[in-house]
Design an enzyme around this catalytic site. Structure first.
Site, short mmCIF file in Angstrom:
data_model
loop_
_atom_site.label_atom_id
_atom_site.label_comp_id
_atom_site.label_asym_id
_atom_site.label_seq_id
_atom_site.Cartn_x
_atom_site.Cartn_y
_atom_site.Cartn_z
N ASP A 1 4.64 -6.69 1.10
CA ASP A 1 4.51 -6.64 2.55
C ASP A 1 3.11 -6.16 2.95
O ASP A 1 2.48 -5.38 2.23
CB ASP A 1 5.58 -5.68 3.10
CG ASP A 1 5.61 -5.62 4.60
OD1 ASP A 1 5.90 -6.66 5.22
OD2 ASP A 1 5.37 -4.54 5.17
N GLU B 1 2.29 -11.22 1.52
CA GLU B 1 2.27 -11.56 2.94
C GLU B 1 0.93 -11.12 3.53
O GLU B 1 0.69 -9.92 3.71
CB GLU B 1 3.41 -10.87 3.68
CG GLU B 1 3.43 -11.17 5.17
CD GLU B 1 3.61 -9.94 6.05
OE1 GLU B 1 4.04 -10.11 7.20
OE2 GLU B 1 3.29 -8.83 5.60
#
Length: 691
Positions: free
Chosen positions: A463, A506
């Site tokens: 993330d 990401e």
């Protein structure tokens, strides 16, 4: 109860009050082409994200009005945007471009070249009349070779370099052509991976007994941000379902222990927001009790591996979870403002706002300058702007040291050894152990890679990659690789023992292009461009995806080791089913599953899961409960069957994701993918409707 003393908005923001950016009618970014102003129509993608289509001729595109030195605008790259910036782009290739702008705390822009749909729409999507079609296959298959349409099961013989077949009813005019007969074993290729992203809490409830762990409660309203009961046992119970979709990797939301209590949800504080999504970590060394037990995790991975499905953990290296009233009371960190204890019930987490207040008002009770905040993560661990903690800069000024949504930012760049946070030294249970000479990132990396070494986790979806130093990611990957080798050595009989670790990142707004992130531990990055450039148009007819398909396949073929993961729906952008009808949801199956590179199905893409209650946070609705009860409806059952047929075809043929792409004809639209001796031809006789 008398009113509580007010707390200024600036202090609320400093103390993680979750104040959302001001919503604008559209981004205020002046745009000029060759000195002439452009006034594009802006499309609102989300609360602070906008897009505009630009038809550009040769010349210079200027964005912004700053007087400072002009910055070059590089296509497909994310550029931070602040007041006074001005960007220039030399338009060498005239055509259609797409400008993406995000406002608010993380303001940025990105310019994309729209490769799809150069033809007029009426030419691109011709309707199919339901009759048989002739397809050229010369150069892919030989005369006399028997071929099979994987969708219908029908077979035919190549004659004069062509085959004639009739697409099956309900196929959307598709022919999925492969060699008939035996299918030799082919090496699996991550470029052909089909990754299923399940937000665990919203997917399937395998053990109702763990639904209210740590005193978590439903809110009795719309349950926007509460735990819904999904867990590891629920995932295990649905593995056969995933296998039928052709899934070979399962990405699950972070299952390690999250903050126990809630924070005010959305801009208006109109719902209790728990950490059901896994992004508010409390203890990286323990499973969250709502997710299940270590035995549940071992069984999930064992059963997944038996079906050839890898298990990926969502991991967060950038930030910890917010403080909550529940955790302050349980772990004894932080403090209340003088006289505020009288406004709290015996269980602090049961606090209710007055009718004239919203849930953000609990910050009025808290003394964020209290010395007992040292008992939380501590100033050496995070930037939080409370007590004597460092104040994080704006992410616009420093994306690595800034705070996202006022979350406590881990000091992963620090070279200073630290002790365990005080609350972890006293917390039970925990596996966090004091280590001599460990920096912040050393602890985090050890905690995360232990799940690989001890349980056989196959990979990470990382993330907020752009907000952590590349060296920290490289270290995480190095340790994960060693942990994977250790696990394989200890579990030689597991079907996936010996397989390498895999990590996808990401980087918000990144496209399919190569970047330096892949030199720092990442096998692939999420391809945000597919959702915006391809998914919607190609769901009408595949010919609209051909230019993007060709570009994607060339990137893979020309750059060994390169990969990306395309998606159409996600938990923090948008849900495809919320914007398109059921017919387009069928078209999405082919658009996504036949795309080069790894692809990601977001849970319910295959069953048209509906957008849920969302409150003042527009993303919450993308995380609705999986619509299992609708799977028996004829139209949904047929939709799932359609996804399964295409998914199984993809799973059998690494060439779909990793092979070279060549268009064979325009009407009917046909292309081949070839990787070594693995060869397929895909045909779409035409759209069912002329859109």
């Amino acid at each position: 109860m008398r009113p509580l003393p007010p707390l200024s908005p600036s202090i609320l923001a400093l103390c993680f009050g979750l104040l959302a950016p001001v919503i604008q009618a559209g981004p205020q970014v002046p745009i000029r082409l060759n000195g002439q102003p452009l006034q594009p129509a802006w499309e609102t993608l989300a609360q602070d994200r906008f897009a505009a289509e630009l038809e550009l001729t040769k010349g210079t595109l200027e964005l912004g009005t700053g007087e400072a030195e002009h910055k070059p605008l590089k296509p497909f790259q994310r550029h931070a945007l602040s007041a006074g910036d001005r960007f220039d782009f030399d338009v060498v290739k005239p055509g259609r471009y797409r400008l993406l702008v995000q406002t608010g705390d993380d303001a940025n822009l990105r310019l994309l070249s729209s490769r799809q749909s150069q033809e007029p729409v009426e030419q691109a999507c011709q309707p199919w009349n339901g009759e048989a079609v002739q397809v050229p296959v010369a150069g892919v298959f030989e005369d006399g070779q028997r071929l099979r349409d994987a969708y219908s099961g029908n077979t035919t013989i190549v004659k004069d370099g062509k085959v004639e077949l009739t697409p099956a009813p309900g196929s959307n005019g598709l022919l999925l052509i492969e060699a008939a007969g035996g299918r030799p074993e082919r090496a699996r290729d991550w470029r052909n991976a089909t990754v299923y992203f399940a937000l665990t809490d919203r997917f399937a409830n395998g053990d109702p007994n763990n639904d209210r762990s740590y005193g978590r409660e439903p809110d009795g309203a719309q349950e926007i941000g509460t735990f819904h009961g999904g867990d590891l046992k629920g995932l295990t119970s649905k593995l056969d379902y995933l296998a039928k979709l052709g899934v070979d990797a399962l990405w699950i939301s972070a299952p390690y222990e999250q903050i126990h209590g809630w924070v005010g949800g959305g801009d208006k504080g109109d719902f209790r927001h728990y950490a059901y999504h896994g992004y508010y970590a409390l203890d990286y060394t323990q499973l969250d009790a709502n997710m299940g037990t270590e035995a549940d995790l071992r069984e999930l991975i064992k059963q997944a591996h038996a079906r050839g499905i890898r298990v990926l953990f969502d991991v967060v290296l950038n930030h910890a979870g917010y403080s909550t009233l529940a955790d302050m009371q349980q772990f004894g960190f932080g403090g209340l403002r003088d006289g505020m204890a009288q406004y709290l019930p015996e269980r602090w987490t049961a606090w209710q706002p007055e009718p004239y207040e919203h849930l953000h008002a609990y910050h009025n009770l808290v003394d964020y300058d209290h010395p007992a905040w040292s008992r939380w993560w501590g100033k050496d661990w995070v930037r939080a702007g409370i007590a004597d903690y460092p104040v994080p800069p704006s992410v616009l000024v420093d994306p690595l040291k800034g705070s996202l949504a006022f979350l406590p930012d881990f000091r992963t760049e620090s070279e200073t050894p630290v002790r365990l946070p005080e609350f972890l030294r006293h917390k039970q249970p925990t596996r966090a152990v004091e280590r001599d000479g460990y920096r912040v990132r050393d602890y985090l990396n050890e905690w995360l890679t232990t799940w690989v070494r001890e349980f056989g986790v196959d990979g990470f979806r990382a993330d907020t990659v752009m907000h952590v130093e590349p060296t920290a990611w490289a270290q995480l990957r190095q340790q994960a690789d060693q942990a994977r080798r250790d696990w394989s050595e200890a579990n030689p009989d597991d079907p996936l023992a010996g397989e390498p670790f895999w990590m996808v990142g990401e980087v918000f707004g990144h496209g399919p292009e190569i970047s330096d992130y892949q030199s720092n531990g990442f096998d692939a990055l999420i391809n945000f461009a597919f959702q915006q450039e391809v998914a919607g148009a190609a769901s009408d007819c595949l010919v609209r995806a051909d230019k993007s398909y060709g570009h994607y396949a060339s990137l893979l073929a020309d750059n060994p080791g390169h990969n990306f993961m395309s998606y159409a729906s996600s938990h923090d952008t948008s849900l495809f089913s919320a914007q398109h009808d059921l017919e387009r949801q069928r078209g999405l199956a082919s658009a996504l599953l036949l795309s080069p590179g790894a692809v990601q199905i977001y849970y319910g893409d295959e069953s048209a899961r509906a957008f849920g209650p969302t409150g003042s946070d527009p993303y919450q609705g993308t995380r609705s409960d999986m619509n299992w009860s609708e799977h028996t409806k004829p139209e949904i059952a047929a939709l799932i069957d359609h996804w399964q047929r295409i998914g199984q075809f993809r799973a059998r043929h690494p060439a779909i994701g990793a092979g070279r792409h060549q268009q064979l004809s325009n009407q009917p639209y046909a292309f081949s993918r070839v990787q070594g001796n693995d060869k397929v031809v895909v045909v779409q006789a035409g759209a069912l409707v002329n859109r």
